[in-house]
Design an enzyme around this catalytic site. Structure first.
Site: not given
Ligand code: NAD
Length: 455
Positions: A279
């Site tokens: 992030c």
């Molecule tokens: P991640 O990479 O762990 O997960 C994303 C998931 O989306 C993956 O499993 C991927 O296979 C899936 N995906 C991609 N395209 C897809 C589609 N078309 N259909 C279905 N699934 C699909 O990401 P994350 O860490 O969970 O982060 C997600 C969002 O949340 C980002 O924007 C991030 O900045 C935000 N965020 C993350 C955190 C954190 O601590 N990880 C905290 C707050 C906000």
């Protein structure tokens, strides 16, 4: 409510499991079948405290996973987008968000009832009301605000304590293009009735997330800059400096006859080897890029990134003070995860440190209690140890990068092995007096100390 969540990563899965536990029926959608299968057999694809228990309690009852996005959307009232938003060439990459919005739009085309689409991914201000709206409208043939709802609901959970953060949030931001979208979105959180709610438009909701992460990143880089000055002067301990700063009324609340309460924000005022994770680096980078696109300079945020980029060099500089020639020097990196209690290695400071050591010819071993990435290109030529003693044996240099609790006993483990390597403490969690040769971020003992180490 019937909820679908597209993207079942750290945010999507934790949100889905928690909302199911709060009584909603949730379908988690992902393109990764391995994740989907694991979830449906109540196994957690990521390391997160409390997640296995939540999955056991809810999978098969209110929580399921699928690769069939259209079915999940058709069977729900509201769909959250929680796919990744990485940085590419210094800009936010909205490919996955756009793709998800289009697929959800196609699924909404034949749906008779009103559906609400909400962006939970961190997206640059203007995205929900811009590309997400356009993609969903084009694919569905419907109009946002008239035929379907559109909202933005940023997520503030922190990996390592994500379940606790989601279940007891400090705030809930409800962004929406109209009152109906906001109402539907807010009803998802009806059981979180003690939490402050901020109702606003989508752009403001998006900016709240960026401003929050930018503030945390700024505090970290500020602390690291002060720490550099402390060690350059010598005999100033950045830890004590920050302890003094923390006692300010602005950061600690004093109520008569009660223990002072330190603001949690204070934990970002600590010297270390820099921020990482999925992030802070990419979000600050994306905001800087948006500023540049708009012709708005962002000198503060640029400096935040600069200080952070240089922090791995600062760690390696502490090693080369003792080993000017690193060729063949047996160097152990403790911690690959970007923070403790997670297996997430994205943008972990361990990798730039390893890169620098490798180009200087060091012989590198790395160990992390949970994060064991296989075939990771950043670990080419690095021996992955199986345990802490295995990591430490033969070490001439030990660099503590991640604040895992078990690393606090490095001194005990080294004593058992009869070793006295140089220890570089990138998190300032070790007791200097336990080591013959110690270097810590934000602390440099002068050759002829003035009055010893403070406190
Ligand atoms: P991640 O990479 O762990 O997960 C994303 C998931 O989306 C993956 O499993 C991927 O296979 C899936 N995906 C991609 N395209 C897809 C589609 N078309 N259909 C279905 N699934 C699909 O990401 P994350 O860490 O969970 O982060 C997600 C969002 O949340 C980002 O924007 C991030 O900045 C935000 N965020 C993350 C955190 C954190 O601590 N990880 C905290 C707050 C906000």
């Amino acid at each position: 409510m019937n909820i679908s969540i597209v993207g079942t990563g750290y945010v999507g899965l934790v949100s889905g499991a928690c909302l199911a536990d709060r009584g909603h029926k949730v379908a988690c959608v992902d393109i990764d079948k391995r994740k989907v299968d694991l979830i449906n057999s109540a196994q957690a694809p990521i390391h997160e405290l409390g997640l296995p228990e939540l999955l056991k309690r809810n999978v098969g009852a209110r929580l399921s996973a699928t690769t069939d996005l259209a079915a999940a959307v058709t069977g729900s009232d509201i769909t959250f987008i929680a796919v990744g938003t990485p940085a590419i060439d210094g800009h936010i990459d909205l490919r996955f968000v756009e793709q998800a919005a289009a697929e959800i739009g196609r699924a909404m085309r034949d749906k008779k009832s009103y559906h609400t689409l909400v962006v939970k991914s961190t997206v640059i201000p203007g995205t929900t009301d811009g590309v997400v709206r356009q993609s969903a409208e084009k694919a569905s043939g419907k109009v946002a605000g008239r035929d379907f709802g559109l909202g933005m609901n940023p997520e503030f959970l922190t990996e390592g304590r994500a379940i606790e953060d989601f279940m007891t949030p400090d705030r809930i931001v409800i962004g929406g293009i109209d009152r109906r979208s906001q109402d539907v979105l807010q009803s998802v959180y009806a059981s979180f009735d003690k939490t402050p709610v901020i109702r606003t438009n989508c752009r403001t909701a998006e900016m709240i997330k960026y401003a929050s992460n930018s503030l945390l990143a700024t505090m970290i880089s500020f602390s690291n800059e002060i720490a550099r000055l402390c060690s350059a002067v010598g005999d100033i301990d950045a830890l004590d400096v920050m302890r003094g700063v923390h006692q300010s009324l602005y950061l600690t609340s004093y109520v008569e006859n009660k223990e002072p309460v330190k603001a949690a924000l204070s934990s970002f005022l600590e010297a270390g080897c820099g921020f990482g994770g999925s992030c802070l680096p990419k979000d600050v980078t994306a905001l800087v890029a948006q500023g540049a696109d708009l012709g708005i300079p962002t000198p503060v945020l640029n400096a935040v990134l600069d200080v952070n980029r240089n922090q791995p060099e600062e760690m390696v500089r502490l090693v080369t003070k003792h080993f000017p020639d690193l060729r063949g020097v047996k160097t152990t990196i403790l911690g690959l995860a970007f923070k403790p209690d997670t297996d997430d290695i994205r943008e972990s400071p361990a990798f730039p440190i390893i890169r620098l050591l490798r180009s200087a010819g060091a012989d590198i071993t790395a160990y992390d209690p949970i994060a064991r990435p296989e075939n990771h290109e950043g670990l080419a030529g690095v021996r992955l140890a199986q345990s802490l003693p295995d990591a430490l044996k033969q070490a001439q240099v030990v660099m503590l990068v991640t604040r895992w609790q078990q690393f606090e006993d490095v001194a005990g483990e080294l004593a058992k092995l009869g070793l006295n390597p140089l220890v570089v403490d990138g998190r300032r969690v070790l007791d200097e007096s336990a080591f013959k040769c110690y270097e810590g971020i934000g602390w440099r003992r002068l050759a002829t100390p003035h009055a010893g180490r403070p406190s």
